[in-house]
Motif scaffolding. Sequence first.
Motif, PDB file in Angstrom:
ATOM      1  N   ARG A   1       0.773  -8.011   8.834  1.00 42.99           N
ATOM      2  CA  ARG A   1      -0.669  -8.314   8.834  1.00 42.99           C
ATOM      3  C   ARG A   1      -1.099  -8.768   7.440  1.00 42.99           C
ATOM      4  O   ARG A   1      -1.898  -9.689   7.284  1.00 42.99           O
ATOM      5  CB  ARG A   1      -1.473  -7.084   9.273  1.00 42.99           C
TER       6      ARG A   1
ATOM      7  N   GLU B   1      -2.950 -12.220   6.422  1.00 44.41           N
ATOM      8  CA  GLU B   1      -4.192 -12.279   5.643  1.00 44.41           C
ATOM      9  C   GLU B   1      -4.044 -13.159   4.405  1.00 44.41           C
ATOM     10  O   GLU B   1      -5.026 -13.664   3.872  1.00 44.41           O
ATOM     11  CB  GLU B   1      -4.629 -10.863   5.241  1.00 44.41           C
TER      12      GLU B   1
ATOM     13  N   VAL C   1       0.849  -1.186   0.000  1.00 45.98           N
ATOM     14  CA  VAL C   1       0.000   0.000   0.000  1.00 45.98           C
ATOM     15  C   VAL C   1       0.890   1.242   0.000  1.00 45.98           C
ATOM     16  O   VAL C   1       1.894   1.288   0.702  1.00 45.98           O
ATOM     17  CB  VAL C   1      -0.899   0.018   1.257  1.00 45.98           C
TER      18      VAL C   1
ATOM     19  N   HIS D   1     -16.180  -4.652  10.666  1.00 46.99           N
ATOM     20  CA  HIS D   1     -16.037  -5.319   9.370  1.00 46.99           C
ATOM     21  C   HIS D   1     -16.971  -6.517   9.354  1.00 46.99           C
ATOM     22  O   HIS D   1     -17.159  -7.158  10.382  1.00 46.99           O
ATOM     23  CB  HIS D   1     -14.584  -5.808   9.166  1.00 46.99           C
TER      24      HIS D   1
ATOM     25  N   ALA E   1      -9.495   1.041   8.512  1.00 51.97           N
ATOM     26  CA  ALA E   1      -9.161  -0.145   9.306  1.00 51.97           C
ATOM     27  C   ALA E   1      -8.839  -1.364   8.447  1.00 51.97           C
ATOM     28  O   ALA E   1      -8.287  -2.335   8.949  1.00 51.97           O
ATOM     29  CB  ALA E   1     -10.305  -0.471  10.265  1.00 51.97           C
ATOM     30  N   VAL E   2      -9.171  -1.305   7.165  1.00 50.97           N
ATOM     31  CA  VAL E   2      -8.742  -2.376   6.248  1.00 50.97           C
ATOM     32  C   VAL E   2      -7.210  -2.366   6.163  1.00 50.97           C
ATOM     33  O   VAL E   2      -6.567  -3.390   5.984  1.00 50.97           O
ATOM     34  CB  VAL E   2      -9.356  -2.159   4.844  1.00 50.97           C
ATOM     35  N   MET E   3      -6.635  -1.146   6.338  1.00 53.30           N
ATOM     36  CA  MET E   3      -5.177  -0.994   6.200  1.00 53.30           C
ATOM     37  C   MET E   3      -4.465  -0.999   7.553  1.00 53.30           C
ATOM     38  O   MET E   3      -3.525  -1.743   7.772  1.00 53.30           O
ATOM     39  CB  MET E   3      -4.870   0.325   5.475  1.00 53.30           C
TER      40      MET E   3
ATOM     41  N   ASN F   1     -10.054 -10.898   7.506  1.00 52.99           N
ATOM     42  CA  ASN F   1     -10.026 -10.670   8.958  1.00 52.99           C
ATOM     43  C   ASN F   1      -9.909 -11.982   9.713  1.00 52.99           C
ATOM     44  O   ASN F   1      -9.200 -12.079  10.713  1.00 52.99           O
ATOM     45  CB  ASN F   1     -11.285  -9.914   9.400  1.00 52.99           C
TER      46      ASN F   1
END
Lengths: 476, 145
Positions: free
Chosen positions: A436, A440, A131, B14, B43-45, A408
């Motif tokens: 993280r 995932e 990202v 979520h 919060a996805v990141m 999640n």
Amino acid sequence: MEAAKLTRINDFTWRIEPHGATRVPAVIYADSNLLHGMDEMVERQLSNVAALPGIVRAAYAMPDAHWGYGFPIGGVAAFDPAQGGVVSAGGVGFDISCGVRTLTTGLKTAQLREIADKLADTLYARIPAGVASTGAITLDDAEMTAMLQGGARWAVARGWGDERDLARIEEAGCMAGADPAQVSPKARERQRREMGTLGSGNHYLEVQRVEHLYDEKAARALGLRIGEVVVTIHCGSRGLGHQIGTEFLREMVIRAPEFGLELPDRELACAPIESELGRRYLGAMRAGINCALANREILTHLTRDVFREFFPDASLELLYDVSHNTCKEEAHLLEGRPRRLFVHRKGATRAWWPGHEDLPPELRPIGQPVLIGGSMGTESYVLLGCESGRDNAWGSACHGAGRRMGRNQAARHWKGKWVVKKLAEQGILIRSPSLRGVAEEAPGAYKDASAVVECAEQAGLARRVARLRPMICIKG
Amino acid sequence: MNPQVTSLSPHWEHFHHGADVGVRGFGRTLEEAFAQAALAVTAVMIPPGEARQKESVRIECDAPDREILLVDFLNAVIFEISTRKLLLGRFDVRISDGVLRAQAWGETAEPGRHEPAVEPKGATFTQLKVEHTPEGWLAQCVIDV
């Protein structure tokens, strides 16, 4: 999904007969295990697709199909413009032309093992991943337009690629009919500094070894030898494709009544192929395909630079480059007559059969390579389109393993550090900016790609040629 | 899916989607629910509390209905994330006559300090819902990541 609700054609093919608003049957390629594990939403979404105007023959789901947006992921559908057929932004998806390419290196596994850590570090340092990463290339508006028109050919012309790659890319590296004028300033802005970036999520660059050959003769023709090293890149059209998808999906949702379209799910938003909106979307989407092709070509250039430092004599040859999320105008036989159809493949791979005229001469005798990515701890596969693909799903095959677990849920289940350690114990080096993100993407969060490709072969969609095992994974 | 609103206090969560992530905001007002849904995108990141409020950005959009307005708003947030590499930890949303005006605060992502897990690509119309329940407002959709 319950098999009892479907008509069994054979052990690997199931059919939902036309019902309600559907215009054609739906066909699901799966063995009983894969079918059992498939979300019920696949059946509902596939039936919705089968109800769209101008759909011909059937709506198809590949063995890795799962719940998507409007169309199931792993969905294939062809539309005839002469019968009021539509093009759907949701049926292509946000990551336009997300795809996979594999490069052969001619290097032996032992050669790579000696420098694996350093190679992993260098690839991670040079390939922008994750990202908020940006590339070394910044495009002004004129160059952006040239890129959107030229695809991988543009990248090669600018020195970020190799001329001989082009024949090994769908559309010879440049999607015809792109209309950069339909790509908005916002979409361009999102892409300005993203050329040559990998992205995040399930996108990766992997160094792999050829572990097993199913067809030695075909493998030789593709440059695959057991124990040798290959490189596979999975990524798409980055922010530009996402923004095109976002904007046209919205416009198609709002304007659906204008075209007399009653959509059971707004995500099915579409427009007649022969409409101003349909034509504009096709022009923009094709430009998005070119963006993805250019992006993967630049990433290949960066990878070659890194390998050259470690192995000056190694030659990284492009085996093939496939796209997953597309709508392409193709020539097919429909009821024995040649027709131009608009084939949506959403999370599905084109798999031309041997002899197809679009294949380069050296591949024509064997069929189109189909590259199937696993997770970072499990096998990937090289397949080839086969003769029966002509009659099955417009020459299409699966695209990957598909998720077994939500992101999640996976992050709760595994810690990134633990995943990295466990994979290192198996000889797989992971480099990623986000632990993280690694959690995932843990191998356990994905289904078994082996079962998917075995089913694809038995269903007559494509046949297995080689199995690849990861050694290094650069994860976005 | 029929989520229960259990508290009047604004919050986000979520929800499950096979390949991607569902975002859901709750609030006493429509505006609060939208702001919470946007925090769920962050919060996805990263955990939204980790984004320091060092710079701000203004967002404006309008749409023919509330649900499309939510998709537009979240896509405008995603545009700022994508182009300015912003991690946004606070949203102030105002909605009047179908027009949304928002201010958001956050900071530029710093490799090494932040470890964003995955990039939001776009807000979808899948499981899109904006509704007023007896307990408050709810705003949700699935984000393609």
